[in-house]
Design a protein around this motif. Sequence first.
Motif, PDB file in Angstrom:
ATOM      1  N   SER A 150      -7.603   6.238  -5.802  1.00 15.53           N
ATOM      2  CA  SER A 150      -6.617   6.596  -4.786  1.00 15.53           C
ATOM      3  C   SER A 150      -7.116   7.745  -3.926  1.00 15.53           C
ATOM      4  CB  SER A 150      -5.300   6.984  -5.457  1.00 15.53           C
ATOM      5  OG  SER A 150      -4.714   5.862  -6.089  1.00 15.53           O
ATOM      6  N   VAL A 151      -6.742   7.678  -2.658  1.00  9.09           N
ATOM      7  CA  VAL A 151      -7.104   8.705  -1.680  1.00  9.09           C
ATOM      8  C   VAL A 151      -5.893   9.618  -1.496  1.00  9.09           C
ATOM      9  CG1 VAL A 151      -7.820   9.146   0.696  1.00  9.09           C
ATOM     10  CG2 VAL A 151      -8.687   7.125  -0.535  1.00  9.09           C
ATOM     11  N   TYR A 152      -6.067  10.923  -1.726  1.00  6.71           N
ATOM     12  CA  TYR A 152      -4.948  11.865  -1.695  1.00  6.71           C
ATOM     13  C   TYR A 152      -4.934  12.776  -0.475  1.00  6.71           C
ATOM     14  CZ  TYR A 152      -4.217  10.449  -6.533  1.00  6.71           C
ATOM     15  OH  TYR A 152      -3.970   9.717  -7.663  1.00  6.71           O
ATOM     16  N   SER A 153      -6.078  12.985   0.137  1.00  8.10           N
ATOM     17  CA  SER A 153      -6.130  13.909   1.271  1.00  8.10           C
ATOM     18  C   SER A 153      -7.335  13.581   2.136  1.00  8.10           C
ATOM     19  CB  SER A 153      -6.215  15.352   0.774  1.00  8.10           C
ATOM     20  OG  SER A 153      -6.218  16.273   1.846  1.00  8.10           O
ATOM     21  N   ILE A 154      -7.176  13.745   3.456  1.00 10.46           N
ATOM     22  CA  ILE A 154      -8.265  13.482   4.400  1.00 10.46           C
ATOM     23  C   ILE A 154      -8.398  14.674   5.341  1.00 10.46           C
ATOM     24  CG2 ILE A 154      -9.089  11.987   6.266  1.00 10.46           C
ATOM     25  CD1 ILE A 154      -7.561   9.688   5.024  1.00 10.46           C
ATOM     26  N   ASP A 175      -5.400   3.021  -4.495  1.00 13.73           N
ATOM     27  CA  ASP A 175      -6.377   1.935  -4.655  1.00 13.73           C
ATOM     28  C   ASP A 175      -7.483   1.972  -3.605  1.00 13.73           C
ATOM     29  OD1 ASP A 175      -4.860   0.931  -6.821  1.00 13.73           O
ATOM     30  OD2 ASP A 175      -3.567  -0.133  -5.431  1.00 13.73           O
ATOM     31  N   GLY A 176      -7.847   3.163  -3.156  1.00 14.61           N
ATOM     32  CA  GLY A 176      -8.978   3.294  -2.239  1.00 14.61           C
ATOM     33  C   GLY A 176      -8.692   2.883  -0.815  1.00 14.61           C
ATOM     34  N   VAL A 177      -7.424   2.726  -0.469  1.00 13.51           N
ATOM     35  CA  VAL A 177      -7.077   2.282   0.882  1.00 13.51           C
ATOM     36  C   VAL A 177      -7.281   3.404   1.896  1.00 13.51           C
ATOM     37  CG1 VAL A 177      -5.131   1.679   2.390  1.00 13.51           C
ATOM     38  CG2 VAL A 177      -5.457   0.484   0.223  1.00 13.51           C
ATOM     39  N   MET A 179     -10.196  -0.116   6.461  1.00 15.78           N
ATOM     40  CA  MET A 179     -11.611   0.225   6.367  1.00 15.78           C
ATOM     41  C   MET A 179     -12.131  -0.115   4.974  1.00 15.78           C
ATOM     42  SD  MET A 179     -11.589   3.937   8.331  1.00 15.78           S
ATOM     43  CE  MET A 179     -13.265   3.807   8.942  1.00 15.78           C
ATOM     44  N   GLU A 180     -13.405  -0.434   4.886  1.00 17.61           N
ATOM     45  CA  GLU A 180     -14.042  -0.698   3.604  1.00 17.61           C
ATOM     46  C   GLU A 180     -14.515   0.624   3.019  1.00 17.61           C
ATOM     47  OE1 GLU A 180     -15.050  -2.098   0.313  1.00 17.61           O
ATOM     48  OE2 GLU A 180     -14.376  -3.571   1.798  1.00 17.61           O
ATOM     49  N   THR A 181     -13.923   1.002   1.860  1.00 18.62           N
ATOM     50  CA  THR A 181     -14.257   2.300   1.263  1.00 18.62           C
ATOM     51  C   THR A 181     -15.192   2.192   0.069  1.00 18.62           C
ATOM     52  OG1 THR A 181     -12.347   2.246  -0.235  1.00 18.62           O
ATOM     53  CG2 THR A 181     -12.016   3.196   1.966  1.00 18.62           C
ATOM     54  N   ARG A 217       0.833  -1.198   0.000  1.00 21.85           N
ATOM     55  CA  ARG A 217       0.000   0.000   0.000  1.00 21.85           C
ATOM     56  C   ARG A 217       0.871   1.253   0.000  1.00 21.85           C
ATOM     57  NH1 ARG A 217      -4.513  -2.261   4.187  1.00 21.85           N
ATOM     58  NH2 ARG A 217      -2.881  -2.143   5.726  1.00 21.85           N
ATOM     59  N   TRP A 218       0.563   2.149  -0.912  1.00 16.57           N
ATOM     60  CA  TRP A 218       1.248   3.429  -1.000  1.00 16.57           C
ATOM     61  C   TRP A 218       0.372   4.438  -0.271  1.00 16.57           C
ATOM     62  CZ3 TRP A 218       3.925   5.319  -6.082  1.00 16.57           C
ATOM     63  CH2 TRP A 218       4.540   6.552  -5.860  1.00 16.57           C
TER      64      TRP A 218
END
Length: 585
Positions: A90-94, A69-71, A83-85, A50-51
């Motif tokens: 890809s997730v870049y910011s939270i 990859d939605g991690v 978590m199940e997304t 996982r990146w």
Amino acid sequence: MRNPSAAAFRTLAILALLSLPHLQSCSDSSVSPDLPEPPMPDWDIVSHSRWLTCVWHADQNDIFAGGHDGVILRCDGEIWSTMETGTSQSVYSIWGSSADNVMAACGSGIVLRWDGSTWTSVATGTSARLEGIWGSAPDDVWAAGAAGTIIHYNGTGWTAVATGVTEDLHAVWGSSSSDVYAAGDFGRILHFDGASWQAMTLDADRIHRTIWGSSADDIFIGGSGGGILHYDGASWLPAETGTTEEITSISGISPGNILACGDHGTILKYDGVSWSLKTPITAEKLHGITAISESSAFAVGFLGTILRMNAYGWNFVPDATSQHLFGLWSGSPSEAWAAGRNGAILRFNGSGWDTVPWRLTSKFNAVWGESTGEVLIAGELGTVLLSDGTGLQEDFIPGYGEINGLSGAGGSVVFGAGLFGLIVRYDGAGWERMEVPFGESLYGIWALSATDVWAVGSAGIILHYDGVSWTEAESQTAFLLCDVWAGGRDDVFAVGYGGIIVHYDGVSWTQMYSGTSRQLYSIWGTSGSDIFAVGQNGVILHYDGSAWEEQSSPTSATLRAVWGTGPADVFAVGSTGTILHYSLD
């Protein structure tokens, strides 16, 4: 299974294809039309390295990290859980206003929202990649991304906002609803004053990656070349950072306590006067950092890297799903175990893989389980863990030798093989070292019974135990052998370097044609006509009782171990957390 060149291996293997006969009509002599081909098992990637790209905290015991990859991972202060997304983007910011209202900016214009129980995808009206997200309140949230895209959430829905720029924007942050900044490529910086966005350019040859501030007159922007700009309410001035590594993320708790991270494990701290470099504890690129308190922070990055700061400094927190996996065992379609480097232990629950926390960062090479529910995990320094369903208990091999393979012989008897001729036996109560008149390192072991055990290793050595003593067999090869599996007393297979496969028919060992020169690290089967071997660069071979054939593999990652419960339920694991599953799904 372990790469012997790195120090050890594991015993395992895998399964095969289903074939159903075509049916003919029995009512007359005519032949019915061909039925549709039955579904055939195939290999799919279940998990891989996982990146991680970003991290955000609600409090010190509630941390979110996102990645490719939605991690999205969540930490309760100690344990990281996946978590199940519902997305592969890809997730870049939270960012969140609370632990029950968290948003994640993703690729293809997707924004995910966490309501405390479920992540849902929210329509934004754009397909542009979104790389930054920040809000002043639950009903005042900004997201920025590719091609100058900025969108705004008012508590009801997202709307696009005109920016007048086309450069990619990588970050957004504000001190209030009327003081918001976005920054991106070619030195582009935009400012929102509560009415409109105005563009400016600072250091046009730089890429601005991150923004954070403690107030409207104390703002930092970091990016390429180690550059950090500081705004004091009147002007932007460059800061001396002492590094040329790209700065990817900045986070702080006060004007005099700010952290930044970047390429090659770079971590910097600002004390209100100057930036200082911290001694790196990883060479991986760090993409996100979140400062929680003076003695608590997290940083995340490439290959699942997670670093944690406490009162004593920065520490490496292994992400089990991104570690090299060497050992594998499966007891049923709803239970499997994998283990590997940096204390990585994973358990399959029938639908997904859970991380099993362990306090040490030992390297584990082998896994074996019994129908009683007990599972043994062994590795370096003689470390052996026993799971009885209630937790992990620690034990040690006498002499602290490194174990590369485990195999049960029925009942409570388990044999282990390791470096420098080490062979041990477990009787359910403790371990004992066996007398072995050979010093070659051993990497694979298979027990048909307590009086019929095979072990293989360096220089093509093959050893057999008859219940009394260990003797050497003529292997017909000088290649290092990594693993061994037996379908019966007269049907034993061993695999190793150079694509070597040798077979024992009850009388002697002979070489088989494998069709590959790549290293083979693990072998397992359901019968003598349904066997799998896996190895270097994702190679997967299958034996149908007459010939070995290479199967299509969905990965180029080296596979270290293979195991299954039936012809259409097989797992293979390997480098950088790669997990494959062979099934009809």
